[in-house]
Scaffold this active site. Structure first.
Site, PDB file in Angstrom:
ATOM      1  N   CYS A   1      45.960  53.617   5.040  1.00  0.00           N
ATOM      2  CA  CYS A   1      44.517  53.506   4.794  1.00  0.00           C
ATOM      3  C   CYS A   1      43.821  53.045   6.092  1.00  0.00           C
ATOM      4  O   CYS A   1      44.076  51.937   6.582  1.00  0.00           O
ATOM      5  CB  CYS A   1      44.273  52.504   3.670  1.00  0.00           C
ATOM      6  SG  CYS A   1      42.535  52.220   3.344  1.00  0.00           S
TER       7      CYS A   1
ATOM      8  N   ASP B   1      26.826  20.486  -8.871  1.00  0.00           N
ATOM      9  CA  ASP B   1      26.265  19.132  -8.877  1.00  0.00           C
ATOM     10  C   ASP B   1      25.594  18.857 -10.215  1.00  0.00           C
ATOM     11  O   ASP B   1      25.673  17.773 -10.767  1.00  0.00           O
ATOM     12  CB  ASP B   1      25.190  18.998  -7.787  1.00  0.00           C
ATOM     13  CG  ASP B   1      25.820  18.933  -6.412  1.00  0.00           C
ATOM     14  OD1 ASP B   1      27.039  19.136  -6.320  1.00  0.00           O
ATOM     15  OD2 ASP B   1      25.070  18.698  -5.445  1.00  0.00           O
TER      16      ASP B   1
ATOM     17  N   GLU C   1      21.822  10.979   6.886  1.00  0.00           N
ATOM     18  CA  GLU C   1      22.632  12.094   6.421  1.00  0.00           C
ATOM     19  C   GLU C   1      22.989  12.987   7.604  1.00  0.00           C
ATOM     20  O   GLU C   1      22.130  13.288   8.439  1.00  0.00           O
ATOM     21  CB  GLU C   1      21.751  12.880   5.426  1.00  0.00           C
ATOM     22  CG  GLU C   1      22.487  13.606   4.380  1.00  0.00           C
ATOM     23  CD  GLU C   1      22.922  12.736   3.193  1.00  0.00           C
ATOM     24  OE1 GLU C   1      22.738  11.499   3.201  1.00  0.00           O
ATOM     25  OE2 GLU C   1      23.485  13.327   2.275  1.00  0.00           O
TER      26      GLU C   1
ATOM     27  N   LYS D   1      15.306  14.910  -0.043  1.00  0.00           N
ATOM     28  CA  LYS D   1      16.701  14.523  -0.244  1.00  0.00           C
ATOM     29  C   LYS D   1      17.546  15.542   0.505  1.00  0.00           C
ATOM     30  O   LYS D   1      17.635  16.708   0.109  1.00  0.00           O
ATOM     31  CB  LYS D   1      17.041  14.510  -1.730  1.00  0.00           C
ATOM     32  CG  LYS D   1      18.451  14.043  -1.993  1.00  0.00           C
ATOM     33  CD  LYS D   1      18.613  13.730  -3.456  1.00  0.00           C
ATOM     34  CE  LYS D   1      20.019  13.406  -3.902  1.00  0.00           C
ATOM     35  NZ  LYS D   1      21.117  13.724  -3.087  1.00  0.00           N
TER      36      LYS D   1
ATOM     37  N   ASP E   1      20.695  17.460   1.855  1.00  0.00           N
ATOM     38  CA  ASP E   1      21.993  17.727   1.235  1.00  0.00           C
ATOM     39  C   ASP E   1      23.081  17.758   2.301  1.00  0.00           C
ATOM     40  O   ASP E   1      23.446  18.803   2.817  1.00  0.00           O
ATOM     41  CB  ASP E   1      21.929  19.069   0.497  1.00  0.00           C
ATOM     42  CG  ASP E   1      23.010  19.154  -0.558  1.00  0.00           C
ATOM     43  OD1 ASP E   1      23.709  18.143  -0.774  1.00  0.00           O
ATOM     44  OD2 ASP E   1      23.165  20.229  -1.157  1.00  0.00           O
TER      45      ASP E   1
ATOM     46  N   CYS F   1      40.636  54.727  -3.564  1.00  0.00           N
ATOM     47  CA  CYS F   1      40.149  53.995  -2.388  1.00  0.00           C
ATOM     48  C   CYS F   1      39.003  54.768  -1.733  1.00  0.00           C
ATOM     49  O   CYS F   1      39.157  55.953  -1.432  1.00  0.00           O
ATOM     50  CB  CYS F   1      41.299  53.810  -1.403  1.00  0.00           C
ATOM     51  SG  CYS F   1      40.764  53.136   0.166  1.00  0.00           S
TER      52      CYS F   1
ATOM     53  N   SER G   1      24.964   4.819  -3.797  1.00  0.00           N
ATOM     54  CA  SER G   1      24.415   6.147  -4.027  1.00  0.00           C
ATOM     55  C   SER G   1      23.031   5.973  -4.670  1.00  0.00           C
ATOM     56  O   SER G   1      22.499   4.864  -4.705  1.00  0.00           O
ATOM     57  CB  SER G   1      25.377   6.880  -4.955  1.00  0.00           C
ATOM     58  OG  SER G   1      24.941   8.163  -5.158  1.00  0.00           O
TER      59      SER G   1
ATOM     60  N   CYS H   1      43.907  48.838  -2.739  1.00  0.00           N
ATOM     61  CA  CYS H   1      44.393  50.122  -2.254  1.00  0.00           C
ATOM     62  C   CYS H   1      45.819  49.865  -1.785  1.00  0.00           C
ATOM     63  O   CYS H   1      46.037  49.073  -0.870  1.00  0.00           O
ATOM     64  CB  CYS H   1      43.531  50.616  -1.095  1.00  0.00           C
ATOM     65  SG  CYS H   1      44.311  51.965  -0.213  1.00  0.00           S
TER      66      CYS H   1
ATOM     67  N   TYR I   1      17.241   7.666   7.292  1.00  0.00           N
ATOM     68  CA  TYR I   1      16.234   7.308   6.293  1.00  0.00           C
ATOM     69  C   TYR I   1      16.306   5.884   5.749  1.00  0.00           C
ATOM     70  O   TYR I   1      15.644   5.575   4.771  1.00  0.00           O
ATOM     71  CB  TYR I   1      16.275   8.295   5.119  1.00  0.00           C
ATOM     72  CG  TYR I   1      17.673   8.593   4.601  1.00  0.00           C
ATOM     73  CD1 TYR I   1      18.455   7.604   4.037  1.00  0.00           C
ATOM     74  CD2 TYR I   1      18.179   9.884   4.669  1.00  0.00           C
ATOM     75  CE1 TYR I   1      19.713   7.872   3.557  1.00  0.00           C
ATOM     76  CE2 TYR I   1      19.447  10.175   4.189  1.00  0.00           C
ATOM     77  CZ  TYR I   1      20.214   9.165   3.638  1.00  0.00           C
ATOM     78  OH  TYR I   1      21.465   9.440   3.178  1.00  0.00           O
TER      79      TYR I   1
ATOM     80  N   LYS J   1      16.159  15.741  -8.635  1.00  0.00           N
ATOM     81  CA  LYS J   1      16.876  16.894  -8.075  1.00  0.00           C
ATOM     82  C   LYS J   1      16.240  18.214  -8.484  1.00  0.00           C
ATOM     83  O   LYS J   1      15.858  18.407  -9.647  1.00  0.00           O
ATOM     84  CB  LYS J   1      18.327  16.846  -8.560  1.00  0.00           C
ATOM     85  CG  LYS J   1      19.114  15.706  -7.938  1.00  0.00           C
ATOM     86  CD  LYS J   1      20.445  16.244  -7.526  1.00  0.00           C
ATOM     87  CE  LYS J   1      21.481  15.210  -7.348  1.00  0.00           C
ATOM     88  NZ  LYS J   1      22.808  15.788  -7.375  1.00  0.00           N
TER      89      LYS J   1
ATOM     90  N   PHE K   1      28.096  18.140 -12.861  1.00  0.00           N
ATOM     91  CA  PHE K   1      28.648  16.813 -12.596  1.00  0.00           C
ATOM     92  C   PHE K   1      27.690  15.742 -13.112  1.00  0.00           C
ATOM     93  O   PHE K   1      28.080  14.824 -13.833  1.00  0.00           O
ATOM     94  CB  PHE K   1      28.892  16.637 -11.086  1.00  0.00           C
ATOM     95  CG  PHE K   1      29.470  15.296 -10.730  1.00  0.00           C
ATOM     96  CD1 PHE K   1      30.845  15.120 -10.682  1.00  0.00           C
ATOM     97  CD2 PHE K   1      28.652  14.204 -10.449  1.00  0.00           C
ATOM     98  CE1 PHE K   1      31.390  13.882 -10.370  1.00  0.00           C
ATOM     99  CE2 PHE K   1      29.190  12.965 -10.141  1.00  0.00           C
ATOM    100  CZ  PHE K   1      30.563  12.803 -10.092  1.00  0.00           C
TER     101      PHE K   1
ATOM    102  N   CYS L   1      40.564  56.060   1.792  1.00  0.00           N
ATOM    103  CA  CYS L   1      41.663  57.007   1.982  1.00  0.00           C
ATOM    104  C   CYS L   1      41.965  57.815   0.722  1.00  0.00           C
ATOM    105  O   CYS L   1      42.850  58.673   0.739  1.00  0.00           O
ATOM    106  CB  CYS L   1      42.908  56.282   2.463  1.00  0.00           C
ATOM    107  SG  CYS L   1      43.621  55.215   1.211  1.00  0.00           S
TER     108      CYS L   1
ATOM    109  N   GLU M   1      10.350  11.144   0.016  1.00  0.00           N
ATOM    110  CA  GLU M   1      11.068  11.812   1.106  1.00  0.00           C
ATOM    111  C   GLU M   1      11.883  12.978   0.581  1.00  0.00           C
ATOM    112  O   GLU M   1      12.141  13.069  -0.614  1.00  0.00           O
ATOM    113  CB  GLU M   1      12.050  10.812   1.752  1.00  0.00           C
ATOM    114  CG  GLU M   1      11.363   9.587   2.277  1.00  0.00           C
ATOM    115  CD  GLU M   1      12.324   8.442   2.565  1.00  0.00           C
ATOM    116  OE1 GLU M   1      13.539   8.676   2.656  1.00  0.00           O
ATOM    117  OE2 GLU M   1      11.832   7.310   2.677  1.00  0.00           O
TER     118      GLU M   1
END
Ligand code: IVH
Length: 720
Positions: free
Chosen positions: A447, A34, A190, A121, A123, A423, A89, A441, A242, A329, A37, A426, A119
């Protein structure tokens, strides 16, 4: 940056952001964080501001990401409705200085004294609920902000969302005011998945070899769009609301509206505070930045809103955000803890994964004891030593991941871990799969861990669905009763009674469940074989494509590559599986045991009565809606989610959605009843199509009850 470079970078950023939006909102599988972004978006916004000639209305900087059509299944199953008020948004920032700037801008715009509602946020994934006369009428996702997917059917399975509101104690109804809520209002919030439910879901997906969800947000939004509403109730989703909206609502502040909603039984968080100054806001942020770690659900910041509704109206909206609210955030949650040791785990397919054992530490509401180190390259990249203090973060995987080492805390005796050359189970020398950077393996047939894991997988719920825990399978393996899945079908009561703690009853139950598994459809049998890279979805498409085990086994690489979603790696893996004589013998023994080795006839078309016809179904039928859809498909018809000019007819069961009926009538689309439909298919169309499940009541997508539509008098049954 010169003009040309700016143009190139703008195009590049738009490409990255559009792609990231699709992966986030539609596929529920984000590829960038995020934070990345948000930073890329800010870079794009700045460049578009600097070079307005390159700005475009359809740039991702001017619209919210869209979730329309996002779902687990391939069809678009949800009706879509316009939002009464655009669903926007929030502008966001990671910088406390920008929160101050927001407060200053708001103060300048308002000019008077005002308050803020601070408040958490949450997710999750945004939802818009409409209540009419106190009843839940419709639930829409954000969609593209203008139109949302109708997920009412699924939302009715979320336990803390009331179907009917309840009046607060002491409310006295009068003729003027028969109930305390407005006749119609919207409330937005949400849908989220608490950490516990998220972990449980991912554990299940991990066991079923399905990709885990990257985070609770994606898990919530994927679950909300499930096509099977019943499955939604198992996902443990919750809701918090909300934002109340509507015409002529009797509130002057946002806080009043939320308190009223809470008094009607709606889930509203009490973790909010009215702040009067930037100092108070900062206190709130600081408090929750630490305290959120103890919450049972994910929060990614706080939201700051101007509390007085008239001032909100004054400040208004940009195309994407309200000017009266902003999100601050938090940085991704991390914990620092010592690395005690590393286990090297062998999986069903032989892949060896290094898993760190940690000093237990609290992270996002749960105690973390283990974390993935992925592979040898990753261990080297992190330069990790046993004894180091490491940073852990919750990522997409089932267990958290180690993101960094705190070098300043490295103890003098920290030891360099040694990735095993053989491994751990084995002793076979490991081979390296370059493509996956993983060590494997190769001893697939010898095995013990791989064999046991394959046996567990074979019986698992999504495969043969035989009632037996992992410990039982291990017991059977240790006593030498089973080595390959086919051995299960040679077990008898006498052998089972050798197992510690087993009595007649447990043996009978197991044998009954085993017997029932011979009816498990072919696609699941194919999945149960545990062919590397063949998950549930791949098994389904391969089974549908070839129709029988014989055909899959005989398929050339080229044939396999022609299956949708099968690439070279999967094709090679299937091809190799059936070239191994041990596997061929095992499959042969399973055939002899009576397992389904070909697709049931009902899976292919049984008639072409509905060929070329597009059909919309609505309401309850004597068989489940899924089975009704299968019936349509098996007779050559096409299912569609919504009525349009292209619809040939609307198949209306009991209590069909009035919206669909209205639309069909308006467009002159023929409406037929279940009886008419069944008669139309005739004995041939119904012959092979055996629905998997008995009929069960289905809930409708939020429409108010209407008269059931029955066959119309005098109508002919021939429709075309
Ligand atoms: S208010 C117009 N309040 O965060 C006002 N949103 O990143 C819109 N979110 O789109 C939203 N917690 O889906 C609001 N307490 C909260 C929230 C919240 C989570 C979500 C919401 C929003 C997204 C923006």
């Amino acid at each position: 940056m010169n003009r040309e470079n700016a143009k190139i970078r703008i195009e590049e950023l738009r490409g990255i952001l559009e792609d990231a939006n699709r992966r986030y909102y539609v596929e529920n599988a984000p590829t960038i964080s995020d934070r990345d972004f948000d930073f890329l978006m800010k870079e794009l916004e700045a460049l578009e501001k600097e070079w307005p000639e390159f700005d475009r209305a359809d740039s991702p900087s001017h619209h919210v990401g869209s979730d329309l059509g996002a779902e687990d299944g391939p069809q678009k199953e949800f009706d879509q409705y316009p939002h009464r008020y655009p669903m926007l948004s929030l502008g966001n920032t990671y910088d406390i200085g920008e929160v101050e700037a927001f407060a200053q801008r708001a103060a300048k715009g308002i000019g008077n004294s005002f308050t803020y509602s601070c408040e958490l946020k949450f997710d999750g994934t945004a939802i818009c609920l409409t209540y009419r006369e106190g009843r839940l009428f419709r639930a829409l996702t954000r969609g593209d902000g203008a139109i949302g997917d109708d997920v009412t059917r699924n939302v009715r399975h979320i336990s803390n969302i009331p179907q009917i509101l309840s009046a607060p104690v002491g409310f006295v109804p009068t003729e003027d005011k028969p109930y305390p809520w407005p006749e119609e209002f919207e409330i937005r919030g949400e849908i989220y998945m608490p950490w516990k439910a998220f972990e449980r879901l991912n554990e299940q997906r991990y066991a079923d070899e399905e990709a885990p969800f990257a985070n609770p947000r994606n898990a919530a939004s994927g679950s909300l769009k499930l096509l099977d509403s019943k499955e939604v109730s198992n996902r443990g989703l919750e809701c918090t609301l909300y934002h109340v909206l509507g015409e002529n609502l009797p509130f002057t502040t946002h806080d009043q509206a939320l308190s009223a909603a809470a008094s009607w039984g709606l889930p509203v968080s009490d973790k909010r505070r009215i702040c009067r100054s930037v100092e108070e806001i900062e206190e709130f942020i600081k408090y929750w930045d630490t305290e959120r770690k103890t919450l049972p659900f994910a929060t990614d910041g706080i939201v700051l809103k101007v509390n007085e509704i008239p001032y909100q109206k004054e400040l208004g909206y940009t195309a994407k955000f309200p000017r009266w609210a902003v999100a601050y955030k938090f940085k991704a949650e991390q914990a620092l803890t010592p690395l005690l040791s590393i286990d090297y785990q062998v999986g069903r397919t032989g892949a060896v994964t290094p898993v760190a054992n940690l000093e237990p530490v609290l992270l996002s509401g749960t105690i973390v004891k283990r974390a993935s180190l992925h592979n040898e390259d990753q261990m080297r990249l992190l330069d990790v030593r046993i004894g180091d203090y490491v940073y852990v973060e919750k990522g997409g995987e089932i267990i958290p991941k180690i993101t960094a080492v705190e070098l300043s805390k490295r103890p003098a005796d920290a030891r360099l871990p040694l990735f095993p050359a053989v491994c751990p189970d084995c002793g076979t020398p490991l081979v390296r799969d370059e493509q996956e950077a993983k060590a494997f393996c190769p001893n697939q047939t010898g095995c013990p861990t791989q064999i046991q894991a394959r046996l567990v997988h074979f019986l698992s719920r999504k495969a043969m669905n035989v009632i037996a825990g992992d410990a039982t399978v291990l017991q059977m393996y240790n006593l030498g009763l089973v080595r390959t899945p086919a051995d299960f079908y040679s077990l008898d009561k006498a052998k089972l009674l050798c197992l510690e703690g087993w009595k007649e009853k447990s043996a009978d139950r197991f044998l009954k469940s085993l017997q029932e598994s011979v009816n498990v459809p072919f696609e699941k049998v194919l999945f149960a074989l545990g062919i590397r890279y063949v998950g549930e979805a791949t098994a389904k498409s391969v089974a549908a494509h070839f129709g029988s085990m014989e055909a899959v086994a005989a398929a050339s690489l080229e044939d396999l590559l022609s299956v949708e979603d099968v690439g070279e790696v999967i094709a090679q893996s299937i091809y190799d599986f059936f070239r191994n004589p041990l596997n061929v013998t095992m499959v042969e023994r399973l055939r002899e045991a009576g397992l389904q080795m070909s697709a049931r006839k009902s899976q292919g078309p049984v008639s072409d009565v509905l060929s070329g016809k597009t059909i919309v179904i609505s309401g309850n039928f004597s068989i489940s809606r899924d089975d009704m859809k299968k019936l349509i498909a098996s007779n050559g018809g096409r299912n569609s989610g919504s009525v349009s000019g292209k619809t040939d007819f609307l198949l209306a069961g009991e209590k069909p959605g009035p919206e669909k009926i209205r639309k069909a009538e308006a467009l002159g689309v023929r409406i037929i009843s279940e009886t008419e439909f069944m008669e139309l298919l005739g004995p041939q169309g119904l012959a092979e199509a055996k629905p998997d499940e008995p009929a069960e009541p289905q809930e409708r997508a939020g429409d108010t009850p209407d008269e059931p539509v029955g066959p119309r008098e005098g109508e002919q049954l021939s429709l075309f």
